[in-house]
Scaffold this motif. Structure first.
Motif, mmCIF file in Angstrom:
data_model
loop_
_atom_site.group_PDB
_atom_site.id
_atom_site.type_symbol
_atom_site.label_atom_id
_atom_site.label_comp_id
_atom_site.label_asym_id
_atom_site.label_seq_id
_atom_site.Cartn_x
_atom_site.Cartn_y
_atom_site.Cartn_z
ATOM 1 N N GLY A 253 0.808 -1.206 0.000
ATOM 2 C CA GLY A 253 0.000 0.000 0.000
ATOM 3 C C GLY A 253 0.845 1.261 0.000
ATOM 4 N N TYR A 254 0.220 2.376 0.333
ATOM 5 C CA TYR A 254 0.851 3.690 0.248
ATOM 6 C C TYR A 254 2.147 3.742 1.042
ATOM 7 C CZ TYR A 254 1.359 8.770 0.723
ATOM 8 O OH TYR A 254 1.830 10.064 0.712
ATOM 9 N N GLY A 255 3.213 4.185 0.376
ATOM 10 C CA GLY A 255 4.525 4.274 0.995
ATOM 11 C C GLY A 255 5.609 3.980 -0.016
ATOM 12 N N ALA A 256 6.743 4.670 0.110
ATOM 13 C CA ALA A 256 7.830 4.548 -0.861
ATOM 14 C C ALA A 256 8.763 3.391 -0.513
ATOM 15 C CB ALA A 256 8.627 5.848 -0.924
ATOM 16 N N GLU A 257 9.284 2.745 -1.546
ATOM 17 C CA GLU A 257 10.281 1.692 -1.399
ATOM 18 C C GLU A 257 11.447 1.960 -2.349
ATOM 19 O OE1 GLU A 257 8.909 -2.279 -1.916
ATOM 20 O OE2 GLU A 257 7.579 -2.230 -0.173
ATOM 21 N N TYR A 258 12.563 1.314 -2.049
ATOM 22 C CA TYR A 258 13.731 1.328 -2.924
ATOM 23 C C TYR A 258 13.962 -0.099 -3.422
ATOM 24 C CZ TYR A 258 18.255 2.636 -4.803
ATOM 25 O OH TYR A 258 19.280 2.895 -5.668
ATOM 26 N N PRO A 259 14.348 -0.302 -4.689
ATOM 27 C CA PRO A 259 14.860 0.673 -5.664
ATOM 28 C C PRO A 259 13.829 1.335 -6.564
ATOM 29 C CG PRO A 259 15.265 -1.539 -6.460
ATOM 30 C CD PRO A 259 14.651 -1.695 -5.101
ATOM 31 N N ALA A 260 12.514 1.136 -6.292
ATOM 32 C CA ALA A 260 11.521 1.848 -7.093
ATOM 33 C C ALA A 260 11.736 3.356 -7.014
ATOM 34 C CB ALA A 260 10.111 1.497 -6.625
ATOM 35 N N ALA A 261 12.284 3.831 -5.881
ATOM 36 C CA ALA A 261 12.518 5.258 -5.706
ATOM 37 C C ALA A 261 13.715 5.773 -6.486
ATOM 38 C CB ALA A 261 12.709 5.569 -4.220
ATOM 39 N N SER A 262 14.531 4.894 -7.047
ATOM 40 C CA SER A 262 15.685 5.369 -7.801
ATOM 41 C C SER A 262 15.258 6.261 -8.960
ATOM 42 C CB SER A 262 16.486 4.180 -8.349
ATOM 43 O OG SER A 262 17.494 4.626 -9.242
ATOM 44 N N LYS A 263 15.954 7.356 -9.151
ATOM 45 C CA LYS A 263 15.602 8.294 -10.215
ATOM 46 C C LYS A 263 15.959 7.764 -11.593
ATOM 47 C CE LYS A 263 19.921 10.913 -9.584
ATOM 48 N NZ LYS A 263 20.480 12.238 -9.227
ATOM 49 N N TYR A 264 16.674 6.652 -11.642
ATOM 50 C CA TYR A 264 17.107 6.102 -12.927
ATOM 51 C C TYR A 264 16.221 4.970 -13.443
ATOM 52 C CZ TYR A 264 21.413 8.652 -11.912
ATOM 53 O OH TYR A 264 22.338 9.639 -11.620
ATOM 54 N N VAL A 265 15.230 4.553 -12.668
ATOM 55 C CA VAL A 265 14.417 3.399 -13.054
ATOM 56 C C VAL A 265 12.982 3.820 -13.364
ATOM 57 C CG1 VAL A 265 15.829 2.011 -11.481
ATOM 58 C CG2 VAL A 265 13.530 2.741 -10.761
ATOM 59 N N THR A 266 12.268 2.919 -14.033
ATOM 60 C CA THR A 266 10.831 3.085 -14.216
ATOM 61 C C THR A 266 10.138 2.354 -13.074
ATOM 62 O OG1 THR A 266 11.036 3.197 -16.624
ATOM 63 C CG2 THR A 266 8.865 2.667 -15.730
ATOM 64 N N SER A 297 3.237 3.510 -3.515
ATOM 65 C CA SER A 297 3.334 4.848 -4.115
ATOM 66 C C SER A 297 3.819 5.808 -3.043
ATOM 67 C CB SER A 297 1.987 5.319 -4.674
ATOM 68 O OG SER A 297 1.061 5.620 -3.641
ATOM 69 N N GLY A 298 4.158 7.027 -3.458
ATOM 70 C CA GLY A 298 4.525 8.032 -2.473
ATOM 71 C C GLY A 298 5.773 8.813 -2.835
ATOM 72 N N CYS A 299 6.268 9.568 -1.869
ATOM 73 C CA CYS A 299 7.415 10.456 -2.059
ATOM 74 C C CYS A 299 8.686 9.810 -1.512
ATOM 75 C CB CYS A 299 7.200 11.776 -1.327
ATOM 76 S SG CYS A 299 5.718 12.690 -1.793
ATOM 77 N N SER A 300 9.731 9.816 -2.303
ATOM 78 C CA SER A 300 11.018 9.345 -1.808
ATOM 79 C C SER A 300 11.578 10.324 -0.782
ATOM 80 C CB SER A 300 12.008 9.203 -2.963
ATOM 81 O OG SER A 300 13.298 8.918 -2.474
ATOM 82 N N ALA A 301 12.253 9.772 0.216
ATOM 83 C CA ALA A 301 12.899 10.619 1.217
ATOM 84 C C ALA A 301 14.308 11.022 0.806
ATOM 85 C CB ALA A 301 12.942 9.887 2.555
ATOM 86 N N TYR A 302 14.863 10.352 -0.224
ATOM 87 C CA TYR A 302 16.274 10.573 -0.544
ATOM 88 C C TYR A 302 16.541 10.893 -2.013
ATOM 89 C CZ TYR A 302 16.870 8.356 4.031
ATOM 90 O OH TYR A 302 16.793 8.052 5.367
ATOM 91 N N ASP A 303 15.816 10.284 -2.933
ATOM 92 C CA ASP A 303 16.122 10.434 -4.352
ATOM 93 C C ASP A 303 15.542 11.719 -4.929
ATOM 94 O OD1 ASP A 303 17.205 8.323 -6.583
ATOM 95 O OD2 ASP A 303 16.989 7.407 -4.610
ATOM 96 N N ALA A 304 16.332 12.401 -5.722
ATOM 97 C CA ALA A 304 15.892 13.652 -6.348
ATOM 98 C C ALA A 304 14.887 13.377 -7.460
ATOM 99 C CB ALA A 304 17.095 14.394 -6.913
ATOM 100 N N LYS A 305 14.059 14.363 -7.723
ATOM 101 C CA LYS A 305 13.092 14.294 -8.810
ATOM 102 C C LYS A 305 13.785 14.637 -10.119
ATOM 103 C CE LYS A 305 9.072 16.151 -7.947
ATOM 104 N NZ LYS A 305 8.157 14.976 -7.854
ATOM 105 N N GLN A 306 13.561 13.821 -11.143
ATOM 106 C CA GLN A 306 14.110 14.119 -12.456
ATOM 107 C C GLN A 306 13.303 15.232 -13.135
ATOM 108 O OE1 GLN A 306 16.918 13.137 -13.460
ATOM 109 N NE2 GLN A 306 17.191 10.911 -13.574
#
Length: 424
Positions: A253-266, A297-306
């Motif tokens: 459910g709602y909440g960010a995970e890595y590596p989905a949060a990586s700015k280089y991946v889909t 889904s959600g906002c990453s705490a560390y990865d920048a927005k492209q």
């Protein structure tokens, strides 16, 4: 659906006496037998996670959810009974369903030859090649074997002989991933890279190995908690221009995970996909089974927005980018035999969606050198099915957890309409 006694025997290290006979009977059925099955009374779907929850920081869990009971509203309505013998015929969506739902039937018939989809998972599935052959044979897909050069299995160092220890949970994930890559791009070659453990470091090294072996499409159906190490993981493992790297958004459910949060991946979110009387013939909503099971889904705490991601609700990277089927109640058929009664199982989770989208990228063709394929859908938003209903959690009703017109967190820009949105 999974035989509890078989699991107990497997854990005890004893042989599964019924595996060979049931595997042979499963392969003896034809698609025509599938259509003859009667509809069942609908019951709520229940699932079991294929992989254990990560025990420590930096460890990942696969995102495969196996249906254990309930009614699967897929190609045919079928009810799965707890602890019953594995179904001899599939109860979930097959290749023709997925290709039709996403407008890919023609593309799959003519494209993908010469492309390689890499599947990155942890641990070894000793039956990977055999189970892949069973899936493809049942659905009439071209053979994809080691002998004909279509399928290759390697360790994170590229070895074909020195492989990791086997794990039945990750073997389920591997079967799911290989079958979905086959379903979406039946002409593609498939490379399975097995990490020696579920650590982000070893899985990341496996991504690098996949790219070094020539894969232009890499699917990752795993995730874990974000950490301050993510920026270093980004640069070490996921910054591969000219390669489409897809990652499951998560199943909690709602909440960010890595590596989905990586700015280089889909980052790939999940939907419930149902047949309908609409012009498209299908409808989709945000996948959410409960407060603890649904697309991430959600906002990453560390990865920048492209630069191509324009939403304003997150100062940093927003998950997801696009989406595909993931709801176990509208799940997919998978053939699996390692550590279980050999036969057909039904799976959901964003583990389904990641290799599906990797397959779409592969049908769209090799990304241009230097490109970041995660940006492609943002340039072709009209070539995606906008998912505008459903929610995966509580966020004050904002787009970060609720299906909305245009971009939203759970389903990103939407689901494929052909390959246009995945072309540079």
């Amino acid at each position: 659906m999974r035989n509890t006694l078989s699991r107990a025997i497997h854990r005890a290290g004893l042989p599964l006496t019924a595996v060979a006979a049931l595997a042979a009977s499963a392969l003896a059925f034809t698609p025509s037998a599938q259509a003859a099955q009667p509809a069942a009374t609908a019951r709520p779907v229940h699932t079991a996670r294929a992989c254990a929850t990560p025990a420590r920081a930096g460890e990942m869990a696969c995102k495969a959810l196996r249906v254990t009971s309930g009614t699967v509203h897929a190609a045919r309505t079928a009810t799965v009974t707890p602890d019953a013998a594995t179904a001899a015929t599939p109860s979930g969506y097959g290749p023709s369903d997925l290709l039709a739902a996403y407008g890919l039937t023609s593309a799959a018939a003519s494209k993908g030859a010469g492309e390689t989809i890499a599947i990155v998972d942890a641990y070894d599935d000793p039956n990977a090649a055999k189970d892949l052959a069973s899936y493809r044979s049942y659905y009439g897909l071209p053979a994809c074997t080691v002998a004909n050069g279509c399928f290759k299995k390697v360790s994170q160092t590229g070895s074909t002989t020195s492989l990791p220890s086997a794990d039945s949970g990750w073997a389920e994930e591997i079967s799911l991933d290989l079958d979905m890559a086959s379903a979406l791009c039946p002409k593609c070659n498939i490379l399975l890279v097995e990490a020696k453990s579920a650590s982000m470091a070893n899985l990341g090294k496996s991504v690098n190995e996949a790219v070094s072996l020539g894969a232009k499409f890499v699917s990752n159906s795993y995730g874990g908690s974000e950490s301050s190490s993510d920026s270093s993981y980004d640069s070490s493992y996921f910054n591969h221009p000219g390669v489409a790297i897809t990652v499951s958004a998560g199943d909690s459910g709602y909440g960010a995970e890595y590596p989905a949060a990586s700015k280089y991946v889909t980052a790939v979110g999940g939907t419930a996909l149902k047949k309908s009387s609409t012009t498209r013939g299908w409808t989709e909503t945000v996948w959410s089974t409960s407060s603890t099971e649904g697309t991430g889904s959600g906002c990453s705490a560390y990865d920048a927005k492209q630069s191509w991601q324009k939403d304003t609700g997150c100062a940093k990277r927003t998950i997801a980018d696009v989406s595909a089927v993931a709801d176990p109640a509208t799940g997919v058929a998978v053939y699996d035999s390692y550590g279980v009664t050999a036969g057909w199982y039904t799976f959901g989770g964003t583990s389904v969606a990641s290799p599906v989208i990797a397959g779409v990228y592969a049908l769209a063709g090799t990304p241009s050198a230097g490109s970041y394929p995660t940006s492609f859908p943002y340039a072709h938003t009209s070539a995606l099915n906008d998912v505008t209903s459903g929610s995966n959690g509580s966020c004050g009703g904002s787009y970060l957890c609720t299906g909305k017109a245009g971009y939203d967190g759970p389903t990103g820009l939407g689901t494929p309409i052909g390959t246009t949105a995945f072309t540079g």
